[in-house]
Design a protein around this motif. Sequence first.
Motif, short mmCIF file in Angstrom:
data_model
loop_
_atom_site.label_atom_id
_atom_site.label_comp_id
_atom_site.label_asym_id
_atom_site.label_seq_id
_atom_site.Cartn_x
_atom_site.Cartn_y
_atom_site.Cartn_z
N ARG A 31 0.83 -1.21 0.00
CA ARG A 31 0.00 0.00 0.00
C ARG A 31 0.87 1.26 0.00
NH1 ARG A 31 -3.36 -3.22 3.71
NH2 ARG A 31 -5.28 -3.79 2.62
N GLU A 32 1.99 1.21 0.72
CA GLU A 32 2.91 2.35 0.73
C GLU A 32 3.46 2.64 -0.66
OE1 GLU A 32 5.88 1.26 3.54
OE2 GLU A 32 4.58 1.54 5.30
N GLN A 33 3.54 1.59 -1.48
CA GLN A 33 4.02 1.75 -2.86
C GLN A 33 2.90 2.11 -3.82
OE1 GLN A 33 5.92 -2.00 -3.69
NE2 GLN A 33 7.33 -1.83 -1.96
N GLY A 34 1.69 2.32 -3.29
CA GLY A 34 0.57 2.74 -4.11
C GLY A 34 -0.14 1.63 -4.84
N ILE A 35 0.11 0.37 -4.43
CA ILE A 35 -0.54 -0.76 -5.09
C ILE A 35 -1.98 -0.89 -4.59
CG2 ILE A 35 -0.50 -3.26 -5.40
CD1 ILE A 35 2.53 -3.16 -5.10
N ASP A 36 -2.92 -1.03 -5.52
CA ASP A 36 -4.32 -1.24 -5.18
C ASP A 36 -4.53 -2.71 -4.87
OD1 ASP A 36 -7.07 -1.17 -4.91
OD2 ASP A 36 -7.45 -1.23 -7.07
N LEU A 37 -4.53 -3.03 -3.58
CA LEU A 37 -4.62 -4.43 -3.18
C LEU A 37 -6.04 -4.97 -3.31
CD1 LEU A 37 -2.45 -4.64 0.06
CD2 LEU A 37 -1.80 -5.20 -2.28
N ILE A 38 -6.13 -6.20 -3.75
CA ILE A 38 -7.37 -6.97 -3.68
C ILE A 38 -7.08 -8.07 -2.67
CG2 ILE A 38 -9.05 -8.37 -4.91
CD1 ILE A 38 -8.30 -6.90 -7.46
N ASP A 39 -7.56 -7.87 -1.46
CA ASP A 39 -7.17 -8.74 -0.35
C ASP A 39 -8.13 -9.92 -0.23
OD1 ASP A 39 -6.25 -9.92 1.91
OD2 ASP A 39 -6.25 -8.12 3.15
N LEU A 40 -7.69 -11.06 -0.73
CA LEU A 40 -8.45 -12.30 -0.62
C LEU A 40 -7.73 -13.26 0.33
CD1 LEU A 40 -9.29 -12.83 -4.41
CD2 LEU A 40 -10.51 -11.47 -2.71
N GLY A 41 -6.95 -12.68 1.26
CA GLY A 41 -6.12 -13.49 2.13
C GLY A 41 -6.81 -13.95 3.40
N MET A 42 -7.48 -13.03 4.08
CA MET A 42 -8.08 -13.39 5.37
C MET A 42 -9.56 -13.70 5.21
SD MET A 42 -6.22 -10.82 8.08
CE MET A 42 -6.88 -11.74 9.47
N GLY A 43 -10.11 -14.41 6.17
CA GLY A 43 -11.53 -14.72 6.16
C GLY A 43 -12.33 -13.61 6.84
N ASN A 44 -12.20 -12.40 6.31
CA ASN A 44 -12.81 -11.22 6.91
C ASN A 44 -13.99 -10.77 6.05
OD1 ASN A 44 -13.23 -8.99 8.49
ND2 ASN A 44 -11.52 -7.82 7.69
N PRO A 45 -15.21 -11.12 6.43
CA PRO A 45 -16.36 -10.82 5.58
C PRO A 45 -16.49 -9.33 5.27
CG PRO A 45 -16.98 -12.30 7.35
CD PRO A 45 -15.61 -11.80 7.66
N ASP A 46 -16.92 -9.02 4.06
CA ASP A 46 -17.15 -7.64 3.68
C ASP A 46 -18.59 -7.26 4.02
OD1 ASP A 46 -17.84 -9.55 1.68
OD2 ASP A 46 -18.21 -7.93 0.26
N GLY A 47 -18.84 -5.99 4.17
CA GLY A 47 -20.19 -5.54 4.43
C GLY A 47 -20.51 -5.39 5.91
N PHE A 48 -21.77 -5.02 6.17
CA PHE A 48 -22.24 -4.73 7.51
C PHE A 48 -22.80 -5.97 8.20
CE2 PHE A 48 -22.26 -0.50 5.68
CZ PHE A 48 -21.93 0.32 6.75
N ALA A 49 -22.82 -5.90 9.53
CA ALA A 49 -23.60 -6.86 10.31
C ALA A 49 -25.08 -6.61 10.00
CB ALA A 49 -23.32 -6.67 11.79
N PRO A 50 -25.95 -7.56 10.32
CA PRO A 50 -27.39 -7.36 10.07
C PRO A 50 -27.91 -6.10 10.77
CG PRO A 50 -26.95 -9.63 10.68
CD PRO A 50 -25.68 -8.88 10.90
N ARG A 51 -28.81 -5.40 10.12
CA ARG A 51 -29.39 -4.18 10.68
C ARG A 51 -29.99 -4.45 12.05
NH1 ARG A 51 -28.20 0.77 10.26
NH2 ARG A 51 -28.45 0.78 12.51
N GLU A 52 -30.61 -5.63 12.20
CA GLU A 52 -31.25 -5.97 13.47
C GLU A 52 -30.22 -6.07 14.60
OE1 GLU A 52 -33.82 -7.59 10.15
OE2 GLU A 52 -31.67 -7.42 10.59
N ALA A 53 -29.03 -6.60 14.28
CA ALA A 53 -27.98 -6.70 15.30
C ALA A 53 -27.46 -5.32 15.66
CB ALA A 53 -26.85 -7.58 14.78
#
Length: 401
Positions: A31-53
């Motif tokens: 990132r310091e070198q300006g590379i646009d990373l597509i991070d498919l490395g960790m199991g970190n879900p994208d998006g929000f938790a449910p609105r109800e939560a």
Amino acid sequence: MSVDWITRADRLSALPPYVFARLDELKARAREQGIDLIDLGMGNPDGFAPREAIDAAIAAFETAQFHGYPPFEGTASFRNAIATWYNRRYGVELNPDSEALPLLGSKEGLAHLALAYINPGDTVLVPSPAYPAHFRGPLIAGANIHEIILKPEQDWVIDLSTIPEDVAKKAKILYFNYPSNPTTATAPRSFFEEVVEWAHKYQVMLVHDLCYAELSFDGYKPTSLLEIPGGNEIGVEFHTLSKTYNMAGWRVGFVVGNADIIQGLRTLKTNLDYGIFSAIQKAAEAALGLPDSYIQGVQERYRERRDALIEALGEIGWNIKPSKATMYLWVPCPPSMNSTDFALYVLRTTGVVVTPGSAFGAGGEGYVRMSLIAPVDRLRYAIALWKKAGIHFDMPAPENH
């Protein structure tokens, strides 16, 4: 400035470098070198938790009774929600007062269970490859790890017959995980029946990680250890809200199963932490109370991503069988490269982050794990970058990679 007489505990020297921490360093440099990373490395879900939560958490934050230290064993209402959810999803009846324990995420619980039950020198059986907490927790506790090397010819399912008789007789715990992180493997109900019978024969505690069961596709329904007669007598099962409910940063999960085993873990935790903030437990209750249609929507999102990534990889030489569950693909490396070299080469040349299979144990060498944590268009773009960089399955090892 360091002082040579301040030394770390020996238990830390038993731990191999944590690959996700190393990946974080490499990602920061990119990132310091300006590379646009597509991070498919960790199991970190994208998006929000449910609105109800989220709404439940906000309401609890604004209510005085949910501030202060929570009960060590979690709130009664959250434990009841866990028991209700398990009965709805798996037909398993649990006593919420003794057979369910909230956790600060399943990773915490898995590691603390090892401290609660493993003495230095105890033999612990762990598949390889496996989620790192399955073997790092026992290593911290001083266990002797016997790796069960999983094979693609066995569809990455444990072959109990490969465990030597003398090892089985002295083993104390078997960790396992189906649907599997990282291999995406699923095990038939017959395997669960076999492993319960085997564990009773050799008097081995079973620790099953069921964290990916709700992320299943194409009509497949995973099996709970606790569905199997005799499973509750000798085992526990871990779950998390991180994946199914997009609550990874909230740090909330739970363990269910044998009351005596859970009591041992609870005893340890009362000396190490104060449990989950009650407002978070209210949010978790709200999530578990969502109708199955919510889970079906999550499943459909990951299925679409799975199919898109498999199709894109197929265009550059990979032939990958569709997984039945989890939020990953388990992708073989080009034969010319090992998993670490391939992952680093992909990162440096395309900005796409994948996890080397060796991070999950010796049995993971030759593969990388790709997480389905980006929209379909972003996943396709990632593989388009591979194609542009000349990355394909039969590629020769690049010079100076």
